[in-house]
Design a protein around this motif. Structure first.
Motif, PDB file in Angstrom:
ATOM      1  N   TYR A  39       0.844  -1.208   0.000  1.00 13.42           N
ATOM      2  CA  TYR A  39       0.000   0.000   0.000  1.00 13.42           C
ATOM      3  C   TYR A  39       0.871   1.245   0.000  1.00 13.42           C
ATOM      4  O   TYR A  39       1.876   1.312   0.690  1.00 13.42           O
ATOM      5  CB  TYR A  39      -0.912  -0.003   1.241  1.00 13.42           C
ATOM      6  CG  TYR A  39      -1.900  -1.144   1.223  1.00 13.42           C
ATOM      7  CD1 TYR A  39      -3.209  -0.963   0.782  1.00 13.42           C
ATOM      8  CD2 TYR A  39      -1.508  -2.419   1.627  1.00 13.42           C
ATOM      9  CE1 TYR A  39      -4.104  -2.021   0.748  1.00 13.42           C
ATOM     10  CE2 TYR A  39      -2.400  -3.486   1.589  1.00 13.42           C
ATOM     11  CZ  TYR A  39      -3.694  -3.281   1.144  1.00 13.42           C
ATOM     12  OH  TYR A  39      -4.563  -4.333   1.103  1.00 13.42           O
ATOM     13  N   GLU A  44      -6.334   3.257  -0.434  1.00 12.15           N
ATOM     14  CA  GLU A  44      -6.143   2.456  -1.646  1.00 12.15           C
ATOM     15  C   GLU A  44      -6.910   1.134  -1.617  1.00 12.15           C
ATOM     16  O   GLU A  44      -7.055   0.523  -0.569  1.00 12.15           O
ATOM     17  CB  GLU A  44      -4.652   2.148  -1.756  1.00 12.15           C
ATOM     18  CG  GLU A  44      -4.162   2.163  -3.153  1.00 12.15           C
ATOM     19  CD  GLU A  44      -2.648   2.175  -3.185  1.00 12.15           C
ATOM     20  OE1 GLU A  44      -2.126   2.588  -4.202  1.00 12.15           O
ATOM     21  OE2 GLU A  44      -2.009   1.765  -2.208  1.00 12.15           O
ATOM     22  N   SER A  45      -7.365   0.686  -2.791  1.00 11.84           N
ATOM     23  CA  SER A  45      -8.091  -0.579  -2.837  1.00 11.84           C
ATOM     24  C   SER A  45      -7.123  -1.753  -2.711  1.00 11.84           C
ATOM     25  O   SER A  45      -5.934  -1.645  -3.031  1.00 11.84           O
ATOM     26  CB  SER A  45      -8.873  -0.706  -4.153  1.00 11.84           C
ATOM     27  OG  SER A  45      -7.987  -0.944  -5.227  1.00 11.84           O
ATOM     28  N   ARG A  47      -7.164  -4.295  -4.550  1.00 11.42           N
ATOM     29  CA  ARG A  47      -6.737  -4.651  -5.914  1.00 11.42           C
ATOM     30  C   ARG A  47      -5.518  -3.830  -6.349  1.00 11.42           C
ATOM     31  O   ARG A  47      -4.566  -4.381  -6.894  1.00 11.42           O
ATOM     32  CB  ARG A  47      -7.888  -4.434  -6.902  1.00 11.42           C
ATOM     33  CG  ARG A  47      -7.523  -4.826  -8.325  1.00 11.42           C
ATOM     34  CD  ARG A  47      -8.655  -4.585  -9.309  1.00 11.42           C
ATOM     35  NE  ARG A  47      -9.699  -5.586  -9.156  1.00 11.42           N
ATOM     36  CZ  ARG A  47     -10.440  -6.038 -10.165  1.00 11.42           C
ATOM     37  NH1 ARG A  47     -10.236  -5.602 -11.383  1.00 11.42           N
ATOM     38  NH2 ARG A  47     -11.390  -6.927  -9.957  1.00 11.42           N
ATOM     39  N   GLN A  48      -5.550  -2.525  -6.090  1.00  9.56           N
ATOM     40  CA  GLN A  48      -4.404  -1.665  -6.452  1.00  9.56           C
ATOM     41  C   GLN A  48      -3.129  -2.091  -5.725  1.00  9.56           C
ATOM     42  O   GLN A  48      -2.052  -2.177  -6.310  1.00  9.56           O
ATOM     43  CB  GLN A  48      -4.714  -0.200  -6.101  1.00  9.56           C
ATOM     44  CG  GLN A  48      -5.678   0.483  -7.038  1.00  9.56           C
ATOM     45  CD  GLN A  48      -6.090   1.854  -6.487  1.00  9.56           C
ATOM     46  OE1 GLN A  48      -6.585   1.974  -5.367  1.00  9.56           O
ATOM     47  NE2 GLN A  48      -5.860   2.893  -7.262  1.00  9.56           N
ATOM     48  N   GLN A  51      -1.753  -5.339  -7.077  1.00 13.05           N
ATOM     49  CA  GLN A  51      -1.034  -5.156  -8.347  1.00 13.05           C
ATOM     50  C   GLN A  51       0.323  -4.500  -8.125  1.00 13.05           C
ATOM     51  O   GLN A  51       1.288  -4.815  -8.814  1.00 13.05           O
ATOM     52  CB  GLN A  51      -1.856  -4.333  -9.341  1.00 13.05           C
ATOM     53  CG  GLN A  51      -1.132  -4.222 -10.688  1.00 13.05           C
ATOM     54  CD  GLN A  51      -1.986  -3.597 -11.776  1.00 13.05           C
ATOM     55  OE1 GLN A  51      -3.101  -4.022 -12.019  1.00 13.05           O
ATOM     56  NE2 GLN A  51      -1.440  -2.577 -12.439  1.00 13.05           N
ATOM     57  N   ARG A  52       0.409  -3.613  -7.129  1.00 16.68           N
ATOM     58  CA  ARG A  52       1.707  -2.987  -6.845  1.00 16.68           C
ATOM     59  C   ARG A  52       2.750  -4.038  -6.436  1.00 16.68           C
ATOM     60  O   ARG A  52       3.923  -3.922  -6.772  1.00 16.68           O
ATOM     61  CB  ARG A  52       1.579  -1.917  -5.765  1.00 16.68           C
ATOM     62  CG  ARG A  52       2.919  -1.190  -5.521  1.00 16.68           C
ATOM     63  CD  ARG A  52       2.828   0.010  -4.618  1.00 16.68           C
ATOM     64  NE  ARG A  52       2.016   1.055  -5.215  1.00 16.68           N
ATOM     65  CZ  ARG A  52       0.783   1.354  -4.831  1.00 16.68           C
ATOM     66  NH1 ARG A  52       0.222   0.695  -3.823  1.00 16.68           N
ATOM     67  NH2 ARG A  52       0.092   2.302  -5.423  1.00 16.68           N
TER      68      ARG A  52
END
Length: 278
Positions: A39, A44-45, A47-48, A51-52
Motif C-alpha cells: 500500500y 487504496e483498494s 486490488r491496487q 497489483q503494486r
C-alpha cells in the motif's frame, strides 16, 4: 492424479475449492489476486495494492520480460499475475494452481480480458511440476508455497524446470529466524500446517538446489497492513458478505486475520520479496 497429492496439499485444495473460500477471496481480495498487497496510500483498494506487489516483483528481476519470455506462476490463484504479465509484456505464462474452482474463474477472466491465447492454466500441485527440465525463464510465486509441508521439494522442482540463467521470484509468509517455539500455533492450526518456512530455510534450500540469491527485500509491515485492511474490507461489506459466505467462515477468518496481524507486530512473522538465479 488427485490421490498423488500430499495431505497438506489436499487440505489446501479442498479449502480453496470450497464455496465460502471462493466467494470470500473473489469478493474481498479484489477479484484478481489472493496475495499480500503493498500500500502507498491509506484509502487504496486491495486490488491496487495487490497489483503494486506484482509490479515491485517485476522491478526486482534483473532480466527483462519480453514476448518470448517463458513464465511459470505456481499457486496462481485467480490469475491476476498471469494477466498482468501477458498484457504488459506479451509473454507466455503457464499458471499452475491446485484449486479447480479458482482455475475456472481464472480461465473465464482470461477470455474476458483478451489474453487467453497467452496463458495456459493447469490444475496441479507445485510439489510435482508436470513440465520438462529447463522449460522456463522465470518461475513466479506469491504467498503460496507456505501451503506445502515439503517446501524443499518445491524449490527442487522449481530449479529443475528453470533454464540456466533463469530466475525464481517469490513471496511467502515466513516465520522469523528467531521466532520462539510454539507462538505461531494458532496460525498454523488455522491453515492446517505444521510449520512455516523462514528466510534462513529458503536461503539454505535454494542454495542447496543450485540457486544463488540476487536480492531479498523485507517488507513485513506490508503483511500487517494488508491483513488489517482485509479485516476492514470485511466490516465494510458485512451485509453482502453474509449473503454469500457462511457465518462460521467469516468468524474464523476474522480470528485468523487477528493472529496474522499480532504475529507480524510481535516480530514472529516475516514477509518480503526473494529473487534467486540459476
Amino acid at each position: 492424479v488427485l490421490k498423488n497429492y500430499s495431505e497438506t496439499v489436499s487440505i489446501a485444495r479442498d479449502y480453496y475449492n470450497g464455496n465460502d473460500a471462493d466467494n470470500f477471496y473473489y469478493r474481498i481480495w479484489g477479484g484478481e489476486d489472493i496475495h499480500v498487497g503493498i500500500y502507498s496510500e491509506p484509502g487504496e483498494s486491495v486490488r491496487q495494492a495487490s497489483q503494486r506487489t506484482v509490479e515491485r516483483m517485476v522491478s526486482k528481476l534483473n532480466r527483462e520480460i519480453v514476448p518470448g519470455t517463458r513464465v511459470l506462476d505456481i499457486g496462481s490463484g485467480y490469475g491476476g499475475v498471469a494477466r498482468y504479465l501477458a498484457k504488459m509484456f506479451g509473454c507466455n505464462v503457464t499458471a499452475l494452481n491446485l484449486s479447480e474452482v479458482e482455475n475456472r474463474r481464472h480461465r473465464q477472466m482470461n477470455e474476458e480480458q483478451g489474453v487467453a491465447d497467452l496463458i495456459e492454466v493447469i490444475d496441479g500441485s507445485f510439489e510435482d511440476l508436470p513440465f520438462p527440465e529447463a522449460n522456463f525463464d522465470v518461475v513466479w510465486s506469491q504467498d503460496a508455497i507456505c501451503h506445502s509441508d515439503n517446501r524443499r521439494r518445491v524449490v527442487q522442482e522449481v530449479v529443475r524446470v528453470l533454464d540456466a540463467g533463469g530466475q525464481f521470484v517469490f513471496t511467502d509468509i515466513l516465520q522469523a529466524d528467531d521466532c520462539p517455539d510454539g507462538v505461531l500455533q494458532p496460525i498454523l492450526d488455522r491453515i492446517h500446517l505444521t510449520s512455516l518456512g523462514s528466510p534462513s530455510f529458503y536461503r539454505s534450500a535454494c542454495e542447496a538446489a543450485g540457486l544463488h540469491e540476487v536480492s531479498f527485500q523485507e517488507l513485513t509491515h506490508c503483511l500487517i497492513e494488508h491483513y488489517e485492511r482485509i479485516a476492514k474490507e470485511m466490516a465494510n461489506h458485512s451485509d453482502s458478505l453474509h449473503e454469500s459466505v457462511s457465518g462460521i467462515f467469516i468468524e474464523n477468518m476474522l480470528k485468523g486475520l487477528g493472529h496474522w496481524v499480532e504475529g507480524g507486530k510481535k516480530g514472529y512473522l516475516v514477509w518480503g520479496i526473494f529473487v534467486y538465479e540459476k
